[in-house]
Design a protein around this motif. Structure first.
Motif, PDB file in Angstrom:
ATOM      1  N   VAL A 177     -17.894   9.320 -33.412  1.00  0.00           N
ATOM      2  CA  VAL A 177     -17.121   9.473 -34.643  1.00  0.00           C
ATOM      3  C   VAL A 177     -15.633   9.258 -34.409  1.00  0.00           C
ATOM      4  CG1 VAL A 177     -16.864  11.986 -34.418  1.00  0.00           C
ATOM      5  CG2 VAL A 177     -16.845  10.963 -36.668  1.00  0.00           C
ATOM      6  N   ARG A 178     -15.000   8.594 -35.386  1.00  0.00           N
ATOM      7  CA  ARG A 178     -13.544   8.475 -35.382  1.00  0.00           C
ATOM      8  C   ARG A 178     -13.048   9.410 -36.468  1.00  0.00           C
ATOM      9  NH1 ARG A 178     -10.555   3.805 -38.376  1.00  0.00           N
ATOM     10  NH2 ARG A 178     -11.766   4.939 -39.849  1.00  0.00           N
ATOM     11  N   SER A 179     -12.332  10.436 -36.049  1.00  0.00           N
ATOM     12  CA  SER A 179     -11.851  11.449 -36.989  1.00  0.00           C
ATOM     13  C   SER A 179     -10.766  10.850 -37.883  1.00  0.00           C
ATOM     14  CB  SER A 179     -11.285  12.633 -36.220  1.00  0.00           C
ATOM     15  OG  SER A 179     -10.084  12.248 -35.590  1.00  0.00           O
ATOM     16  N   PRO A 180     -10.467  11.524 -39.003  1.00  0.00           N
ATOM     17  CA  PRO A 180      -9.382  11.022 -39.867  1.00  0.00           C
ATOM     18  C   PRO A 180      -8.048  10.878 -39.122  1.00  0.00           C
ATOM     19  CG  PRO A 180     -10.647  12.710 -41.002  1.00  0.00           C
ATOM     20  CD  PRO A 180     -11.148  12.671 -39.578  1.00  0.00           C
ATOM     21  N   GLU A 181      -7.876  11.637 -38.025  1.00  0.00           N
ATOM     22  CA  GLU A 181      -6.650  11.528 -37.219  1.00  0.00           C
ATOM     23  C   GLU A 181      -6.710  10.345 -36.249  1.00  0.00           C
ATOM     24  OE1 GLU A 181      -8.407  14.825 -37.058  1.00  0.00           O
ATOM     25  OE2 GLU A 181      -7.443  14.989 -39.011  1.00  0.00           O
ATOM     26  N   GLY A 182      -7.861   9.690 -36.158  1.00  0.00           N
ATOM     27  CA  GLY A 182      -7.999   8.530 -35.290  1.00  0.00           C
ATOM     28  C   GLY A 182      -8.546   8.842 -33.913  1.00  0.00           C
ATOM     29  N   GLU A 183      -9.018  10.083 -33.696  1.00  0.00           N
ATOM     30  CA  GLU A 183      -9.562  10.484 -32.403  1.00  0.00           C
ATOM     31  C   GLU A 183     -11.035  10.098 -32.329  1.00  0.00           C
ATOM     32  OE1 GLU A 183      -9.670  14.731 -30.542  1.00  0.00           O
ATOM     33  OE2 GLU A 183      -7.657  14.361 -31.330  1.00  0.00           O
ATOM     34  N   VAL A 184     -11.447   9.487 -31.213  1.00  0.00           N
ATOM     35  CA  VAL A 184     -12.844   9.072 -31.051  1.00  0.00           C
ATOM     36  C   VAL A 184     -13.549  10.049 -30.120  1.00  0.00           C
ATOM     37  CG1 VAL A 184     -14.364   7.231 -30.235  1.00  0.00           C
ATOM     38  CG2 VAL A 184     -12.259   6.659 -31.433  1.00  0.00           C
ATOM     39  N   SER A 185     -14.736  10.533 -30.534  1.00  0.00           N
ATOM     40  CA  SER A 185     -15.486  11.472 -29.700  1.00  0.00           C
ATOM     41  C   SER A 185     -16.969  11.390 -30.014  1.00  0.00           C
ATOM     42  CB  SER A 185     -14.988  12.900 -29.950  1.00  0.00           C
ATOM     43  OG  SER A 185     -15.226  13.263 -31.293  1.00  0.00           O
ATOM     44  N   LEU A 186     -17.781  11.984 -29.138  1.00  0.00           N
ATOM     45  CA  LEU A 186     -19.224  12.054 -29.387  1.00  0.00           C
ATOM     46  C   LEU A 186     -19.503  13.230 -30.301  1.00  0.00           C
ATOM     47  CD1 LEU A 186     -20.879  11.438 -25.897  1.00  0.00           C
ATOM     48  CD2 LEU A 186     -20.615   9.838 -27.760  1.00  0.00           C
ATOM     49  N   ASP A 187     -20.441  13.021 -31.212  1.00  0.00           N
ATOM     50  CA  ASP A 187     -20.806  14.066 -32.166  1.00  0.00           C
ATOM     51  C   ASP A 187     -22.308  14.296 -32.040  1.00  0.00           C
ATOM     52  OD1 ASP A 187     -21.136  15.729 -34.310  1.00  0.00           O
ATOM     53  OD2 ASP A 187     -20.753  14.213 -35.831  1.00  0.00           O
ATOM     54  N   PHE A 188     -22.671  15.338 -31.276  1.00  0.00           N
ATOM     55  CA  PHE A 188     -24.093  15.585 -31.026  1.00  0.00           C
ATOM     56  C   PHE A 188     -24.794  16.216 -32.226  1.00  0.00           C
ATOM     57  CE2 PHE A 188     -22.234  15.340 -26.793  1.00  0.00           C
ATOM     58  CZ  PHE A 188     -23.090  14.438 -26.192  1.00  0.00           C
ATOM     59  N   VAL A 189     -24.030  16.857 -33.109  1.00  0.00           N
ATOM     60  CA  VAL A 189     -24.627  17.532 -34.264  1.00  0.00           C
ATOM     61  C   VAL A 189     -24.682  16.609 -35.483  1.00  0.00           C
ATOM     62  CG1 VAL A 189     -24.579  19.676 -35.607  1.00  0.00           C
ATOM     63  CG2 VAL A 189     -23.545  19.620 -33.362  1.00  0.00           C
ATOM     64  N   GLY A 190     -23.797  15.606 -35.520  1.00  0.00           N
ATOM     65  CA  GLY A 190     -23.788  14.669 -36.637  1.00  0.00           C
ATOM     66  C   GLY A 190     -23.090  15.220 -37.869  1.00  0.00           C
TER      67      GLY A 190
END
Length: 91
Positions: A28-41
């Motif tokens: 996921v790319r957060s609204p702030e522009g941070e990219v991370s894995l989202d295990f819960v979705g």
């Protein structure tokens, strides 16, 4: 009689295969522009899906599929973090 619930399908950006959403890991790319894995979705932001295997992540990285899907540049550190997290989840 109840209709069987439809299982949501998503395409892995690495191997391009359609799979059950629950089997895939959301990047996921957060609204702030941070990219991370989202295990819960459940994280807010733009998402792309990848199989829980380092091979698919490598393919997605090589073809820049994640960057296109998330419409942002992804740094090497982020890929490294994701690979480490994948390694921890690989049973």
């Amino acid at each position: 009689m109840q209709k069987p619930r439809k299982i949501p399908q998503r395409q892995c950006v690495g191997c391009r295969e359609m799979k059950n959403k629950k089997e895939l890991i959301r990047v996921v790319r957060s609204p702030e522009g941070e990219v991370s894995l989202d295990f819960v979705g459940k994280k807010p932001g733009r998402g792309a899906y990848v199989c829980p295997s380092a091979a698919c992540l490598k393919k997605a990285r090589k073809s820049r599929a994640l960057e296109r899907a998330l419409e942002t540049a992804i740094s090497d550190e982020v890929y490294t973090q994701m690979e480490q997290q994948m390694g921890e989840t690989d049973g």
